[in-house]
Scaffold this motif. Sequence first.
Motif, PDB file in Angstrom:
ATOM      1  N   GLU A 237       0.739  -1.111  -0.094  1.00  0.00           N
ATOM      2  CA  GLU A 237       0.026  -0.037  -0.071  1.00  0.00           C
ATOM      3  C   GLU A 237       0.918   1.361   0.049  1.00  0.00           C
ATOM      4  O   GLU A 237       0.370   2.258  -0.302  1.00  0.00           O
ATOM      5  CB  GLU A 237      -0.841   0.096   1.277  1.00  0.00           C
ATOM      6  CG  GLU A 237      -2.009  -0.935   1.042  1.00  0.00           C
ATOM      7  CD  GLU A 237      -3.019  -0.914   0.102  1.00  0.00           C
ATOM      8  OE1 GLU A 237      -3.180   0.301  -0.301  1.00  0.00           O
ATOM      9  OE2 GLU A 237      -3.416  -1.918  -0.677  1.00  0.00           O
ATOM     10  N   ASP A 264      -0.167  -5.844   3.227  1.00  0.00           N
ATOM     11  CA  ASP A 264      -1.379  -6.673   3.769  1.00  0.00           C
ATOM     12  C   ASP A 264      -0.795  -7.730   4.698  1.00  0.00           C
ATOM     13  O   ASP A 264      -1.591  -8.308   5.479  1.00  0.00           O
ATOM     14  CB  ASP A 264      -2.185  -7.334   2.626  1.00  0.00           C
ATOM     15  CG  ASP A 264      -1.498  -8.075   1.800  1.00  0.00           C
ATOM     16  OD1 ASP A 264      -0.210  -8.309   2.077  1.00  0.00           O
ATOM     17  OD2 ASP A 264      -1.718  -8.689   0.959  1.00  0.00           O
ATOM     18  N   THR A 293      -2.823  -0.036   5.687  1.00  0.00           N
ATOM     19  CA  THR A 293      -3.372   0.745   4.497  1.00  0.00           C
ATOM     20  C   THR A 293      -2.515   1.966   4.145  1.00  0.00           C
ATOM     21  O   THR A 293      -2.950   2.500   3.163  1.00  0.00           O
ATOM     22  CB  THR A 293      -4.690   0.718   4.918  1.00  0.00           C
ATOM     23  OG1 THR A 293      -4.857   1.705   6.100  1.00  0.00           O
ATOM     24  CG2 THR A 293      -5.586  -0.325   5.105  1.00  0.00           C
ATOM     25  N   ALA A 309      -5.907  -1.579   9.017  1.00  0.00           N
ATOM     26  CA  ALA A 309      -7.320  -1.887   8.528  1.00  0.00           C
ATOM     27  C   ALA A 309      -8.274  -1.661   9.515  1.00  0.00           C
ATOM     28  O   ALA A 309      -9.442  -1.244   9.002  1.00  0.00           O
ATOM     29  CB  ALA A 309      -7.340  -3.085   7.833  1.00  0.00           C
TER      30      ALA A 309
END
Length: 805
Positions: A237, A264, A293, A309
Amino acid sequence: MAETAAGVGRFKTNYAVERKIEPFYKGGKAQTGQHLFCVCGTRVNILEVASGAVLRSLEQEDQEDITAFDLSPDNEVLVTASRALLLAQWAWQEGSVTRLWKAIHTAPVATMAFDPTSTLLATGGCDGAVRVWDIVRHYGTHHFRGSPGVVHLVAFHPDPTRLLLFSSATDAAIRVWSLQDRSCLAVLTAHYSAVTSLAFSADGHTMLSSGRDKICIIWDLQSCQATRTVPVFESVEAAVLLPEEPVSQLGVKSPGLYFLTAGDQGTLRVWEAASGQCVYTQAQPPGPGQELTHCTLAHTAGVVLTATADHNLLLYEARSLRLQKQFAGYSEEVLDVRFLGPEDSHVVVASNSPCLKVFELQTSACQILHGHTDIVLALDVFRKGWLFASCAKDQSVRIWRMNKAGQVMCVAQGSGHTHSVGTVCCSRLKESFLVTGSQDCTVKLWPLPKALLSKNTAPDNGPILLQAQTTQRCHDKDINSVAIAPNDKLLATGSQDRTAKLWALPQCQLLGVFSGHRRGLWCVQFSPMDQVLATASADGTIKLWALQDFSCLKTFEGHDASVLKVAFVSRGTQLLSSGSDGLVKLWTIKNNECVRTLDAHEDKVWGLHCSRLDDHALTGASDSRVILWKDVTEAEQAEEQARQEEQVVRQQELDNLLHEKRYLRALGLAISLDRPHTVLTVIQAIRRDPEACEKLEATMLRLRRDQKEALLRFCVTWNTNSRHCHEAQAVLGVLLRREAPEELLAYEGVRAALEALLPYTERHFQRLSRTLQAAAFLDFLWHNMKLPVPAAAPTPWETHKGALP
C-alpha cells in the motif's frame, strides 16, 4: 427491603459529560509531524501528537464527505476537496477558510499533492483529469487529459526547476507530465495492478513505485526506464525511500538505496534496492485486522506513521521502528467499557474488533491489545483494578494485567466453551476466580492459578492456561449476563429465555428462579448493600427481586426499548440504566422515580460502568462513542445555594435602592436579575413618585442598550395584562418619543416584540376609547339632568308688607 442509612440524603440528581472518546479517523490518507492530520467523514481532524487531543476539526460549508486533502510542505496551508466538487483552502492554525472554489472536475477529487514550493497544487479526479492550481494567485494553470478511469495518485518532482508532475490511474501506468510543455512526456508501464505510491531519491534522479501486484520498481527518471524490479511478496500500500545513511538497527549497513514497505502482511519491512533483499522485518502483531493501509515518513519529526485496516494509527521512531504512540481512530461499535487501575486512571474498551483498546484518561495515550482472534464481547475488572478479564466470539476467555507504568499484557487464557462467550464476571472479594456465560447455555467457573497471583509481571513463557473447575448448563437459551454476589458465594445468571436464576458457588447448585419479565434478560446485578438482585430486560423494564423468596419488589418503567445494562449507585439506593434507545437513566429506588435522563448517545448503549468512588460513570454505545460522566450533584447543589444567597443579597440591595429613591441603580439591578416582575415593581415605584413622567424618562434614557432591549422584552408580557399595561405603555411611550426609529429597529428581537405589542395595545386603546365615550355620555347626561332653580317664595313679612296701604 432494608434502606441503608448512609445512603439516605445523599441521592444523586445529575451527571454531566466530562470527556468523550470519539472516532477521528475512518481510513484513507494521514499526515504527521508535530500534528496529525486525518479524515473522518465530513471533517479533517488535527491532533496534537504529544497529547493525543483533537485540536481542531475542519468541516467545509457544504458538509459533504472529504474525498482528498493535502498539507503544504511549509505546513501553512491545508486544502480539502469534498464530494460536492468544492475545494477549500484553510489557514488551519486559525481554523478558517481563506478561499473556496469549484474543482471544475466532473467527478469528485480522489487525490491531491502540493509541489515543493507550496505554491502549486495538483488534483486528480474520478473523471480521469489532472488539474494544477496556483494557490498564491488563485487560478488554474494546467488541465491534463488522457488517463483512463480514476486518477488516484499525483506527485510533483522534488526539484521545482524541472516542472514535472507524475500521475497514475486505473490502467496501472505512471504518466509523466511536463508543466512547461503542457504535454505527457512519458508513460511508464511495468506494473500490472494499481500503483499505490511514488517516492523520489534526494538527488531527484531515481523514483520508487509500489503496487498491489506485489512488486516495487526502481525507475531512472533521466531515461524513464525501469532499472530494477523488487518482488516483495505482499500487496504493497505504500513504499518509502529511507535517507541514504547507515542505520544498523534496520539492517542498513552500506550506502545505496533502501526502502520501507507496508502492506497486507501487517509488518514494516526494509529492502535493499540494489540486491532486492529484505534486510529487516518487523515483528508480526497477533490477530486479524493488522493489514497496513497507509504509511508515510515525516523527515523533520523523525517518525514513520502507519494506518491499519482497523483504523488504528501507529507512530514509530524512524531510525529504530520502535513504537512510540498508538491512536485508535475508529471503533465501529462499542460493546463494553470498564475503568482500570486502583484509581480508575485508565479505561478499557471492547469494540466490534478482536483488539482491546486501553486509554489513559489523563494523557489520551492508547494501547491496542492483541490476543483474541474474534470480536471481544464483554469485560470485567477484579477488585484491585490491576487485573481484568475479556471474553470473545473466539470461544475463549483471557486475563490481562496492567503494571504500574500502565502497560497491559495478557497473562492467562482459557477455552472450553463451544460457542461465543458473551459475558464474564470476576470474583468480588479476592482475585480468586471468574465466571463466564456462553451461547452454549452453560456457565464455567475458572479458578485463577496461584502462579498467576504470585507474580507481578507476565509469565515469560506466554499466558498461563486456565482450567474450568465447574461447568453447569443453566438455561435453555443464550446466557446474556452473569453476576457474582459481593460475598463471592452466589451467582446470578440472566438469559434470553426470560428468566434469571440464582446459584450457590462454587458448585453451581440452583437455589431459585426469578420469573416475570416478558422478554429476554440483558443484565443482572447484585445490590452492594441489600439482599436484592436487579434485572434489565428487552421488555423495557428493570425489576428488583428479593433473594430470600425470589419475589419481585419493584418494577421501573421508562425506557422506550430494551434495557441493556443496570448498575447500583449511591450505596445501593439508586440505579443507573442504559438502553437501546440511546438513553442513560438515573433512578431512585425508594420512590421508583426517574431522577434524570442523560441523552448523549445516538444508538444502543451496551457498556455501563461506575467508578470505585461512585463519582464517575462510563458508557459506550453503538455510535462509536465512549463517554465519561461526572457526578455533578454536589456542584449543582452548591451552585444553587450560592445563587439563592446571591438573590437574597440582591433583593435586599434592591429594596434599599428603592427606599433611597435611587431608581436608575434599582432598575439596572432588577434587569440584571432577569426578573420581569421585579422590574415591574421598580417601574411602579417610579410612577408613584409625584414627578413620575420626568423620573421614568430620565431613568430609562440612562440605561444601556442591552438593558433597554430587556425592558422592551418585559413590556411584551406586561402589555398582555390590563393591570400592568399602564407601566408597559409608559415605557413604550418613552422609547417611542426619545429613541430614533432606526435605533429602535436595530434592537434585538424588536420585530417580534412589536408584532406581540400591537394587538394588545390596540385592545387597550379601544377600551380607553370606550371609557372616554362613556365618560362623555355621563357628563352630557349630568348637564342635561340639572333641574331649573325655583323662584324663592315671599316671606310672611313681605306678604304682610304688600298688604299695607
